[in-house]
Design a protein around this motif. Structure first.
Motif, PDB file in Angstrom:
ATOM      1  N   GLY A   5      45.067  38.374 135.146  1.00  0.00           N
ATOM      2  CA  GLY A   5      45.546  37.707 136.355  1.00  0.00           C
ATOM      3  C   GLY A   5      46.824  38.336 136.869  1.00  0.00           C
ATOM      4  O   GLY A   5      47.669  38.780 136.086  1.00  0.00           O
ATOM      5  N   VAL A   6      46.948  38.382 138.189  1.00  0.00           N
ATOM      6  CA  VAL A   6      48.154  38.905 138.851  1.00  0.00           C
ATOM      7  C   VAL A   6      48.623  37.838 139.839  1.00  0.00           C
ATOM      8  O   VAL A   6      47.793  37.191 140.514  1.00  0.00           O
ATOM      9  CB  VAL A   6      47.836  40.237 139.575  1.00  0.00           C
ATOM     10  N   ALA A   7      49.929  37.632 139.919  1.00  0.00           N
ATOM     11  CA  ALA A   7      50.492  36.638 140.838  1.00  0.00           C
ATOM     12  C   ALA A   7      49.947  36.865 142.244  1.00  0.00           C
ATOM     13  O   ALA A   7      49.850  38.008 142.701  1.00  0.00           O
ATOM     14  CB  ALA A   7      52.016  36.734 140.833  1.00  0.00           C
ATOM     15  N   GLN A  41      49.152  40.674 144.377  1.00  0.00           N
ATOM     16  CA  GLN A  41      47.836  41.291 144.164  1.00  0.00           C
ATOM     17  C   GLN A  41      47.651  42.495 145.089  1.00  0.00           C
ATOM     18  O   GLN A  41      48.254  42.570 146.154  1.00  0.00           O
ATOM     19  CB  GLN A  41      46.738  40.246 144.387  1.00  0.00           C
ATOM     20  N   GLY A  42      46.822  43.422 144.659  1.00  0.00           N
ATOM     21  CA  GLY A  42      46.524  44.602 145.478  1.00  0.00           C
ATOM     22  C   GLY A  42      47.633  45.636 145.472  1.00  0.00           C
ATOM     23  O   GLY A  42      47.684  46.512 146.333  1.00  0.00           O
ATOM     24  N   GLN A  43      48.533  45.562 144.481  1.00  0.00           N
ATOM     25  CA  GLN A  43      49.646  46.522 144.423  1.00  0.00           C
ATOM     26  C   GLN A  43      49.624  47.339 143.134  1.00  0.00           C
ATOM     27  O   GLN A  43      50.631  47.912 142.741  1.00  0.00           O
ATOM     28  CB  GLN A  43      50.978  45.771 144.557  1.00  0.00           C
ATOM     29  N   GLY A  44      48.477  47.347 142.482  1.00  0.00           N
ATOM     30  CA  GLY A  44      48.321  48.211 141.309  1.00  0.00           C
ATOM     31  C   GLY A  44      48.711  47.576 139.990  1.00  0.00           C
ATOM     32  O   GLY A  44      48.633  48.229 138.940  1.00  0.00           O
ATOM     33  N   ILE A  45      49.122  46.310 139.995  1.00  0.00           N
ATOM     34  CA  ILE A  45      49.596  45.687 138.748  1.00  0.00           C
ATOM     35  C   ILE A  45      48.430  45.420 137.793  1.00  0.00           C
ATOM     36  O   ILE A  45      48.509  45.721 136.593  1.00  0.00           O
ATOM     37  CB  ILE A  45      50.388  44.395 139.067  1.00  0.00           C
ATOM     38  N   GLY A  46      47.331  44.895 138.319  1.00  0.00           N
ATOM     39  CA  GLY A  46      46.159  44.666 137.470  1.00  0.00           C
ATOM     40  C   GLY A  46      45.665  45.973 136.859  1.00  0.00           C
ATOM     41  O   GLY A  46      45.350  46.045 135.671  1.00  0.00           O
ATOM     42  N   SER A  47      45.612  47.018 137.669  1.00  0.00           N
ATOM     43  CA  SER A  47      45.154  48.319 137.164  1.00  0.00           C
ATOM     44  C   SER A  47      46.076  48.833 136.072  1.00  0.00           C
ATOM     45  O   SER A  47      45.615  49.377 135.056  1.00  0.00           O
ATOM     46  CB  SER A  47      45.106  49.352 138.298  1.00  0.00           C
ATOM     47  N   ALA A  48      47.377  48.667 136.253  1.00  0.00           N
ATOM     48  CA  ALA A  48      48.331  49.156 135.247  1.00  0.00           C
ATOM     49  C   ALA A  48      48.144  48.398 133.933  1.00  0.00           C
ATOM     50  O   ALA A  48      48.215  48.994 132.852  1.00  0.00           O
ATOM     51  CB  ALA A  48      49.759  48.998 135.767  1.00  0.00           C
ATOM     52  N   GLY A  82      33.164  40.577 134.429  1.00  0.00           N
ATOM     53  CA  GLY A  82      33.973  40.600 135.648  1.00  0.00           C
ATOM     54  C   GLY A  82      33.264  41.339 136.765  1.00  0.00           C
ATOM     55  O   GLY A  82      32.142  41.825 136.589  1.00  0.00           O
ATOM     56  N   ASP A  83      33.946  41.447 137.891  1.00  0.00           N
ATOM     57  CA  ASP A  83      33.340  42.061 139.078  1.00  0.00           C
ATOM     58  C   ASP A  83      33.236  43.581 138.894  1.00  0.00           C
ATOM     59  O   ASP A  83      34.261  44.255 138.757  1.00  0.00           O
ATOM     60  CB  ASP A  83      34.230  41.736 140.287  1.00  0.00           C
ATOM     61  N   PRO A  84      32.001  44.125 138.910  1.00  0.00           N
ATOM     62  CA  PRO A  84      31.859  45.579 138.747  1.00  0.00           C
ATOM     63  C   PRO A  84      32.618  46.355 139.831  1.00  0.00           C
ATOM     64  O   PRO A  84      33.076  47.475 139.581  1.00  0.00           O
ATOM     65  CB  PRO A  84      30.347  45.812 138.874  1.00  0.00           C
ATOM     66  N   ALA A  85      32.780  45.760 141.005  1.00  0.00           N
ATOM     67  CA  ALA A  85      33.496  46.461 142.083  1.00  0.00           C
ATOM     68  C   ALA A  85      34.946  46.726 141.671  1.00  0.00           C
ATOM     69  O   ALA A  85      35.567  47.672 142.149  1.00  0.00           O
ATOM     70  CB  ALA A  85      33.455  45.622 143.358  1.00  0.00           C
ATOM     71  N   TYR A  86      35.477  45.903 140.799  1.00  0.00           N
ATOM     72  CA  TYR A  86      36.838  46.131 140.310  1.00  0.00           C
ATOM     73  C   TYR A  86      36.839  46.993 139.049  1.00  0.00           C
ATOM     74  O   TYR A  86      37.566  47.981 138.966  1.00  0.00           O
ATOM     75  CB  TYR A  86      37.543  44.800 140.041  1.00  0.00           C
ATOM     76  N   TYR A  87      36.000  46.631 138.068  1.00  0.00           N
ATOM     77  CA  TYR A  87      36.117  47.258 136.749  1.00  0.00           C
ATOM     78  C   TYR A  87      35.518  48.663 136.676  1.00  0.00           C
ATOM     79  O   TYR A  87      35.873  49.438 135.775  1.00  0.00           O
ATOM     80  CB  TYR A  87      35.538  46.326 135.673  1.00  0.00           C
ATOM     81  N   ALA A  88      34.648  49.029 137.618  1.00  0.00           N
ATOM     82  CA  ALA A  88      34.068  50.382 137.586  1.00  0.00           C
ATOM     83  C   ALA A  88      35.158  51.444 137.686  1.00  0.00           C
ATOM     84  O   ALA A  88      35.020  52.537 137.114  1.00  0.00           O
ATOM     85  CB  ALA A  88      33.064  50.544 138.717  1.00  0.00           C
ATOM     86  N   ARG A  89      36.264  51.147 138.357  1.00  0.00           N
ATOM     87  CA  ARG A  89      37.316  52.165 138.546  1.00  0.00           C
ATOM     88  C   ARG A  89      37.959  52.593 137.225  1.00  0.00           C
ATOM     89  O   ARG A  89      38.583  53.642 137.152  1.00  0.00           O
ATOM     90  CB  ARG A  89      38.391  51.668 139.519  1.00  0.00           C
ATOM     91  N   PHE A  90      37.821  51.763 136.198  1.00  0.00           N
ATOM     92  CA  PHE A  90      38.383  52.114 134.887  1.00  0.00           C
ATOM     93  C   PHE A  90      37.341  52.765 133.982  1.00  0.00           C
ATOM     94  O   PHE A  90      37.629  53.093 132.830  1.00  0.00           O
ATOM     95  CB  PHE A  90      38.923  50.856 134.186  1.00  0.00           C
TER      96      PHE A  90
END
Ligand SMILES: CC(C)(COP(=O)(O)OP(=O)(O)OC[C@H]1O[C@@H](n2cnc3c(N)ncnc32)[C@H](O)[C@@H]1OP(=O)(O)O)[C@@H](O)C(=O)NCCC(=O)NCCS
Length: 175
Positions: A81-83, A87-94, A115-123
């Protein structure tokens, strides 16, 4: 991500920040009961926080898991989770990338996530079919079950994910 955001392992002092973060990041879902149980475990949990100017702006948990009938060193990612204002500033990815490296160094071979593949595929997460969830998923969620290999395993894991008690609640695996 802003250079003023630092990722570090969570500590007991972070509990107020964590209690405030989850209702803000997940207004429609109460994840604090499972988060509290996971953080109360004496071992087997990697908790990472993102902190900016002393304020906790993100959190992720990776839980050590195994297979029900074979040896394996696996981990389950979540919650993340990100505040809402950050959100959308790279914190979740980091948080995910930092955890991925720590787990790799610790000898974990695969990380799983629902989780959402649209998010997790990037990792590098991809749909998982060889390892089943501890409780059967609704058909509409099956694409959300994904894994990421951290090490070249001789054979990919096969079986059913074995999870510690906090994750042994069917409600966490259903809408
Ligand atoms: C999902 C979440 C953890 C992502 O963290 P974040 O710091 O906002 O995301 P990042 O800045 O690292 O990445 C931003 C990218 O993720 C995408 N993204 C953000 N949330 C997403 C979601 N729920 N599903 C799919 N993609 C998402 C953004 O569109 C953006 O895409 P782009 O890089 O192609 O522009 C965060 O938005 C959050 O806490 N959301 C509410 C809680 C939640 O839904 N958690 C789900 C994980 S259990």
């Amino acid at each position: 991500m802003s250079a003023s955001v630092a990722i570090r392992q969570g500590a007991p002092d972070d509990s107020d920040g964590i209690e405030a973060l989850y209702p803000d990041a997940f207004p429609d879902e109460d994840l604090l009961p499972v988060v509290r149980k996971l953080l109360d475990m004496p071992s087997g949990v990697l908790s990472l926080v993102a902190v900016e100017d002393g304020v906790l702006v993100g959190h992720v948990i990776f839980t050590d898991c195994g297979l029900s009938d074979a040896d394996a060193r696996l981990a389950l990612l979540g919650p993340l989770g990100v505040a809402s204002a950050r959100q959308g500033q790279g914190i979740g990815s980091a948080l995910v990338r930092d955890g991925r490296e720590r787990l790799r160094q610790a000898g974990i071979t695969h990380v799983f996530v629902l989780g959402d593949p649209a998010y997790y595929a990037r990792f590098g997460f991809a749909p998982e079919t060889g390892v089943a969830t501890p409780f059967e998923l609704p058909v509409s969620w099956r694409d959300a079950w994904q894994s990421l290999a951290l090490a070249a395993a001789a054979r990919p894991p096969r079986g059913t994910l074995s999870v510690p008690e906090p994750w042994s609640d069917p409600a966490l695996w259903a809408p």
